[in-house]
Design a protein around this motif. Structure first.
Motif, PDB file in Angstrom:
ATOM      1  N   MET A   1       0.839  -1.219   0.000  1.00  0.00           N
ATOM      2  CA  MET A   1       0.000   0.000   0.000  1.00  0.00           C
ATOM      3  C   MET A   1       0.862   1.251   0.000  1.00  0.00           C
ATOM      4  SD  MET A   1      -1.157  -0.229   3.971  1.00  0.00           S
ATOM      5  CE  MET A   1      -1.354  -2.002   4.040  1.00  0.00           C
ATOM      6  N   GLY A   2       0.227   2.378   0.051  1.00  0.00           N
ATOM      7  CA  GLY A   2       0.965   3.630   0.032  1.00  0.00           C
ATOM      8  C   GLY A   2       1.082   4.220  -1.357  1.00  0.00           C
ATOM      9  N   ARG A   3       1.573   5.408  -1.413  1.00  0.00           N
ATOM     10  CA  ARG A   3       1.712   6.092  -2.706  1.00  0.00           C
ATOM     11  C   ARG A   3       2.730   5.368  -3.596  1.00  0.00           C
ATOM     12  NH1 ARG A   3       2.943  12.579  -3.210  1.00  0.00           N
ATOM     13  NH2 ARG A   3       3.311  12.659  -5.460  1.00  0.00           N
ATOM     14  N   THR A   4       2.425   5.274  -4.889  1.00  0.00           N
ATOM     15  CA  THR A   4       3.343   4.596  -5.806  1.00  0.00           C
ATOM     16  C   THR A   4       4.463   5.531  -6.230  1.00  0.00           C
ATOM     17  OG1 THR A   4       1.896   5.207  -7.615  1.00  0.00           O
ATOM     18  CG2 THR A   4       1.646   2.986  -6.719  1.00  0.00           C
ATOM     19  N   ARG A   5       5.655   4.946  -6.497  1.00  0.00           N
ATOM     20  CA  ARG A   5       6.832   5.719  -6.899  1.00  0.00           C
ATOM     21  C   ARG A   5       6.592   6.358  -8.265  1.00  0.00           C
ATOM     22  NH1 ARG A   5      11.327   2.046  -6.445  1.00  0.00           N
ATOM     23  NH2 ARG A   5      11.694   2.749  -4.320  1.00  0.00           N
ATOM     24  N   ALA A   6       6.924   7.651  -8.347  1.00  0.00           N
ATOM     25  CA  ALA A   6       6.612   8.393  -9.573  1.00  0.00           C
ATOM     26  C   ALA A   6       7.720   8.301 -10.618  1.00  0.00           C
ATOM     27  CB  ALA A   6       6.345   9.856  -9.236  1.00  0.00           C
TER      28      ALA A   6
ATOM     29  N   SER B   1      13.677  11.403  -2.497  1.00  0.00           N
ATOM     30  CA  SER B   1      13.380  10.228  -3.312  1.00  0.00           C
ATOM     31  C   SER B   1      14.641   9.414  -3.545  1.00  0.00           C
ATOM     32  CB  SER B   1      12.779  10.667  -4.653  1.00  0.00           C
ATOM     33  OG  SER B   1      11.584  11.384  -4.440  1.00  0.00           O
TER      34      SER B   1
END
Lengths: 211, 211
Positions: A1-6, A43
């Motif tokens: 889960m969590g925000r996906t890497r951009a 990042s």
DNA sequence: GCATATCTGTAGTGATCGCTATACAATTGA
DNA sequence: TCAATTGTATAGCGATCACTACAGATATGC
């Protein structure tokens, strides 16, 4: 889960490799790295740990791609002479290939670096490459193709020096033609060989070699 | 008039040379320089201008002392072969001499440097050294000692690569014995010579040479 | 002694170094 | 819908970079 890497981690690593290759470890700052990778410092640190780990990973990527010709040449050719000959020829082509930075990352990226771990890491790679050449030569000495009194250590140091010199020449702007010429001249130092190795000595101890 | 300088400029320059030689231009900070020279920053800047001018002066000092063997070998030996042979042999000894840092300052001190002027300065010295080898070879081609079809450019690039490779090997801990062995192996690439040069061609154009 | 000139040591300039605290955005599981 | 989790962006941390302003110390010329 969590925000996906951009961003794509692999392409970012290759951008970092390019920067390290071109400017070396210490002269490549986090600022230029993040600019080249198209990401921000947090990042970078989240994905790679810190600058040194990113560098180590870039070196591994280098060895698996641009630098892989070295181990391939030593492993795939039937004789040490052909292996070293191919090693030098392919080095000449890779080091002068304009589609990526000139020279060899392993040779140049750790020069003039204050971090002793980085120095040791790259020096270790160089020493291992030199040892691989020596092992391949020793193999042909045992098989009888090369004379028993061949100085494998000196010969390996010689070809290691040639490769490192070719890298420096490439960084100084030397083109493919000149580097190929250097590689060809370097092969003149190769010792006299026995054309039929196993006939020279009865029961050679090189029979069990599989590498 | 005015207060007299409390340190010896020449010994301070040699301390700076030692630091630049060991760690390169960029990795040598003003703080380590002043510590090694035994002075404070204002004294350094008053005596040498700035870091880059101090470096340039250190390089000149290097060429006049530790690096002078190169031009001497090319100028004093009667043939190009003997000149290059001596050049490599003396390089092997100087680069592995434990009384000073290993390797060659001209080869290593400018690697991974962001200042383009420093890069160009050292690259210029290397290119000039390579050109000097080529000139010495061309001289023996004109005199008839070396074959007319000798590729002097490729041969000079080869020996330049050897020297640069020996410097890297020395920095990696290679000792005098191995470096001398590398130098000896490198001479196997030398082309076949005419033992009596002036007899091969009538009225050789190499007669007027005095270098 | 005294004005002048030059060097020396302290301390600090703005810029950049590697690295991170913090707040916000985006995605998942309930 | 909402808590939990993870990535992103801004902004800034202390340390170090090359370099220097300033004041005190030391020399010469008069």
């Amino acid at each position: 889960m969590g925000r996906t890497r951009a961003f794509d981690r692999d392409t970012a690593l290759e951008r970092a490799l390019d920067e390290f290759w071109r400017h070396g470890y210490e002269a490549t700052s986090i600022a230029t790295l993040t600019a080249a990778m198209g990401i921000n410092p947090p990042s970078l640190y989240a994905a790679f740990g810190d600058k040194r780990k990113l560098f180590t990973e870039a070196v591994r990527r280098y060895q698996e791609t641009h630098g892989a010709f070295s181990t391939r040449a030593l492993a795939e050719e039937p004789t040490a002479r052909e292996a070293v000959e191919r090693l030098l020829r392919e080095a000449a082509e890779v080091y002068s290939d304009a589609t990526h930075p000139p020279g060899c990352l392993i040779v140049s990226a750790g020069v003039n670096t204050t971090d002793p771990q980085v120095i040791a890491e790259l020096r270790g790679h160089r020493e291992r490459a030199k040892q691989a050449i020596r092992d391949r030569i020793d193999h042909d000495i045992r098989s009888g193709r090369l004379p028993r009194d061949t100085d494998s250590g000196g010969l390996a140091a010689y070809y290691a020096a040639i490769i490192q010199g070719m890298s420096t020449q490439a960084c100084d702007g030397c083109g493919r033609t000149d580097l190929v010429s250097v590689a060809a001249l370097a092969m003149r130092a190769w010792p006299e060989e026995h054309p039929d190795p196993d006939a020279t000595r009865s029961g050679s101890d090189g029979l069990g070699c599989t590498a």
